[in-house]
Scaffold this active site. Structure first.
Site, mmCIF file in Angstrom:
data_model
loop_
_atom_site.group_PDB
_atom_site.id
_atom_site.type_symbol
_atom_site.label_atom_id
_atom_site.label_comp_id
_atom_site.label_asym_id
_atom_site.label_seq_id
_atom_site.Cartn_x
_atom_site.Cartn_y
_atom_site.Cartn_z
ATOM 1 N N GLY A 18 14.782 -4.848 54.184
ATOM 2 C CA GLY A 18 13.281 -4.819 54.032
ATOM 3 C C GLY A 18 12.708 -3.509 53.994
ATOM 4 O O GLY A 18 11.764 -3.359 54.427
ATOM 5 N N ARG A 95 18.089 -15.822 47.851
ATOM 6 C CA ARG A 95 18.008 -17.515 47.987
ATOM 7 C C ARG A 95 17.734 -17.515 46.478
ATOM 8 O O ARG A 95 16.259 -17.448 45.719
ATOM 9 C CB ARG A 95 17.271 -17.804 48.614
ATOM 10 C CG ARG A 95 18.060 -19.682 48.620
ATOM 11 C CD ARG A 95 17.205 -20.151 50.608
ATOM 12 N NE ARG A 95 17.550 -21.121 49.906
ATOM 13 C CZ ARG A 95 18.715 -22.119 50.135
ATOM 14 N NH1 ARG A 95 19.230 -21.544 50.588
ATOM 15 N NH2 ARG A 95 18.155 -23.764 49.705
ATOM 16 N N ASN A 111 9.637 -10.090 40.853
ATOM 17 C CA ASN A 111 10.432 -10.169 42.100
ATOM 18 C C ASN A 111 11.194 -8.507 41.530
ATOM 19 O O ASN A 111 11.099 -8.369 40.348
ATOM 20 C CB ASN A 111 11.820 -11.068 41.378
ATOM 21 C CG ASN A 111 12.913 -10.672 42.356
ATOM 22 O OD1 ASN A 111 13.176 -10.807 43.061
ATOM 23 N ND2 ASN A 111 14.571 -10.639 40.947
ATOM 24 N N HIS A 113 14.432 -6.334 41.473
ATOM 25 C CA HIS A 113 15.984 -6.730 41.192
ATOM 26 C C HIS A 113 16.504 -5.261 40.710
ATOM 27 O O HIS A 113 16.681 -5.223 39.891
ATOM 28 C CB HIS A 113 16.502 -7.790 39.868
ATOM 29 C CG HIS A 113 17.705 -8.236 39.572
ATOM 30 N ND1 HIS A 113 18.443 -8.989 40.041
ATOM 31 C CD2 HIS A 113 18.363 -6.939 38.741
ATOM 32 C CE1 HIS A 113 20.197 -8.687 39.807
ATOM 33 N NE2 HIS A 113 19.738 -8.466 38.959
ATOM 34 N N SER A 140 14.791 -2.963 38.114
ATOM 35 C CA SER A 140 13.723 -3.689 37.563
ATOM 36 C C SER A 140 12.554 -5.118 38.558
ATOM 37 O O SER A 140 13.274 -5.452 39.022
ATOM 38 C CB SER A 140 14.411 -5.096 36.278
ATOM 39 O OG SER A 140 14.725 -4.389 35.137
ATOM 40 N N ASP A 149 16.725 -14.547 37.414
ATOM 41 C CA ASP A 149 16.470 -12.674 36.715
ATOM 42 C C ASP A 149 16.135 -12.504 35.559
ATOM 43 O O ASP A 149 15.940 -11.900 34.529
ATOM 44 C CB ASP A 149 17.583 -12.248 37.208
ATOM 45 C CG ASP A 149 17.917 -12.358 38.823
ATOM 46 O OD1 ASP A 149 16.877 -12.181 39.471
ATOM 47 O OD2 ASP A 149 18.642 -11.697 38.349
#
Ligand code: GRF
Length: 229
Positions: A18, A95, A111, A113, A140, A149
């Site tokens: 986190g 996940r 997201n 990544h 990214s 992704d």
């Protein structure tokens, strides 16, 4: 999507430590990200990330307690929807989300990544970049679409791969730039400047065709631009 009368509401999905969630919390606390965290959601009830927010903001469940991936994602999605977020941010959520979940939150689902997408989607990105002899690696932030992704990349941060790097050393260097990268994109999001319209990502209503880059001062700018966006 953004209502100027109140700060945007952000839901965060986590599976582990986190540190990206902490970067969001710190930016809100420092007044540099006008937003509020309305929930932290995890597929790992023991995730350290959950401890970073008060109990009332935590939701977690084990996928093994559900009959299928779809049922788990439905429960997760219902919990997120109840928090009424403007943005749903996958920050170290490990996940794969099922298509129905992605469609449910499409346009508000982001997201981060750890690779320079489209290079190295999926897992073990740092080790794969080293094995391939890459000179550069990075992170990214992209809108999430059903393909893993593969959504439009909004912004990237680049770091050098150094001689002698192992995956952990490279991951640590990437993580340092992930935090300002994520905050930079969220600042655009919560100020109403960022949108996904169909398959096009827009900033200030203009189509974004090349990812923004994190500069050495920690600001986002279009490649080659004189000033930050
Ligand atoms: C980060 O490298 C993120 O890009 C990846 O998983 C890691 C999560 O780190 N998806 P943290 O949990 O935010 O510290």
């Amino acid at each position: 999507m953004s209502d100027t009368a109140r700060p945007d509401r952000i839901a965060v999905l986590v599976s582990g430590r986190g540190s990206n969630l902490q970067a969001i919390l710190d930016a809100i606390e420092a007044g540099s990200l006008p937003a509020q965290i309305v929930g932290v959601f995890s597929d790992k009830p023991a995730a350290a990330a959950l401890q970073r927010v008060e109990p009332a903001l935590r939701w977690s469940a084990s996928p093994k307690d559900y009959a299928s991936r779809e049922e788990f994602d439905l429960a997760l999605g219902d919990a997120i929807e109840a928090a009424q977020p403007d943005w749903v941010v996958c920050a170290g959520y490990l996940r794969i989300l099922c298509d129905a979940f992605v469609e449910r939150f499409r346009g508000k689902l982001l997201n981060i990544h750890p690779s320079l997408l489209p290079k190295y989607p999926g897992l073990r990105t740092h080790a794969r970049a080293i094995a391939d002899g890459e000179a550069e690696h990075g992170a990214s932030v992209h809108f999430v679409i059903p393909e893993l992704d593969a959504g439009t990349v909004i912004a990237q941060a680049r770091v050098p791969v150094r001689a002698g790097d192992d995956a952990d050393a490279l991951a640590a260097r990437v993580l340092e730039v992930e935090h300002p990268l994520l905050i930079g994109v969220l600042r655009l999001a919560v100020s109403g400047r960022l949108a996904e319209q169909g398959t096009t990502t827009t900033i200030d209503g203009h189509g974004l065709f090349t990812p923004l880059l994190l500069d050495s001062a920690g600001a986002l700018r279009a490649p080659g631009a004189d000033s930050p966006i």
